[in-house]
Scaffold this motif. Structure first.
Motif, short mmCIF file in Angstrom:
data_model
loop_
_atom_site.label_atom_id
_atom_site.label_comp_id
_atom_site.label_asym_id
_atom_site.label_seq_id
_atom_site.Cartn_x
_atom_site.Cartn_y
_atom_site.Cartn_z
N GLU A 252 -14.46 9.99 -5.84
CA GLU A 252 -13.30 9.91 -4.96
C GLU A 252 -13.33 11.10 -4.02
N VAL B 30 -13.09 5.92 -1.90
CA VAL B 30 -13.51 5.77 -3.29
C VAL B 30 -14.83 5.00 -3.30
N ARG C 98 -6.47 1.80 -0.87
CA ARG C 98 -6.54 3.21 -1.24
C ARG C 98 -6.46 4.11 -0.01
N THR C 99 -5.79 5.25 -0.18
CA THR C 99 -5.61 6.18 0.94
C THR C 99 -6.72 7.22 1.00
N GLU D 268 -15.05 3.16 -10.80
CA GLU D 268 -14.92 4.06 -9.66
C GLU D 268 -15.56 5.38 -10.06
N ARG E 205 0.81 -1.22 0.00
CA ARG E 205 0.00 0.00 0.00
C ARG E 205 0.85 1.27 0.00
N LEU F 40 -9.98 -1.95 -3.90
CA LEU F 40 -10.17 -0.74 -3.10
C LEU F 40 -9.45 -0.76 -1.76
#
Length: 224
Positions: A144, A124, A120-121, A141, A62, A117
């Protein structure tokens, strides 16, 4: 000592070929991916150090490139290697969804969305679009947001579903905090999307909330 000095059955690559990938530790799997170590440190020792400093495989995969390059032996080429490995996994899972005919296994969708997903930081929000036979048309997607929220517009979901001739959707979004428990806002937006799509005869089959190691299904909880 280099890995060449080890008995062959104990070397990660040879062990994988002889006993299967499940027999390898996280460090051994990473060593196979990396291939080589660095001066004064064999690839397995390097892998152990990298995993310790990154918080394990999840933390490592990640990481964004600037953070990854702070780790020993890591650079742009290895960042690209990890991103390619992740994308291969995503595509394998998605192609399994498409090849499986009618989507009858919620676990298949959860597995794909966890990989898509989970790392993800930012939050989303997306949709898995299905046809009249509940076969997968695609996943997109759509919105966001920030670390803890994303603005969701039901009319945009409806517009895209109509463009794709979708008969049903599975909603999905991630929680960058890693905690998959749905919020009150998650439940409200689900109701709004469900009610809006119902007017177009498009069903919302589920809403999956993706955390770090867990996916919560609205349908399984009886909320849909």
């Amino acid at each position: 000592m280099t890995l060449l000095d080890w008995p062959q059955p104990e070397r990660p690559r040879e062990k994988l070929c002889a006993q299967g990938s499940a027999s390898l530790s996280d460090a051994e799997l990473l060593a196979v991916l990396l291939g080589t170590g660095m001066r004064g440190q064999n690839v397995l020792d390097l892998s152990r150090q990298v995993l310790q400093r990154s918080g394990g495989l999840v933390g490592l995969f990640r990481m964004e490139e600037p953070a990854l390059r702070q780790l020993p032996g890591m650079g742009r080429s290895r960042f690209a290697l990890f991103q390619a490995a992740l994308e291969v996994t995503r595509r394998v899972y998605f192609q399994e969804l498409q090849a499986g005919g009618a989507l009858t296994s919620p676990q298949a969708a959860e597995r794909y969305l966890q990989v898509r997903l989970g790392g993800r930081t930012r939050e989303v929000f997306g949709c898995l679009f299905l046809d009249t036979q509940h076969r997968v048309i695609g996943f997109e997607e759509l919105f966001e947001g920030t670390l803890d929220s994303a603005a969701v517009y039901p009319r945009e979901i409806a517009r895209r579903a109509l463009q794709l001739h979708a008969a049903a959707v599975i909603l999905a979004h991630n929680h960058p905090s890693g905690l998959a428990e749905p919020s009150a806002a998650d439940r409200r937006i689900t109701d709004q999307v469900r009610d809006g799509l119902a007017l177009l005869d498009i069903r919302v089959l589920d809403h999956l909330v993706v955390g770090q190691s867990r996916v919560v299904s609205f349908a399984r909880r009886g909320w849909l």
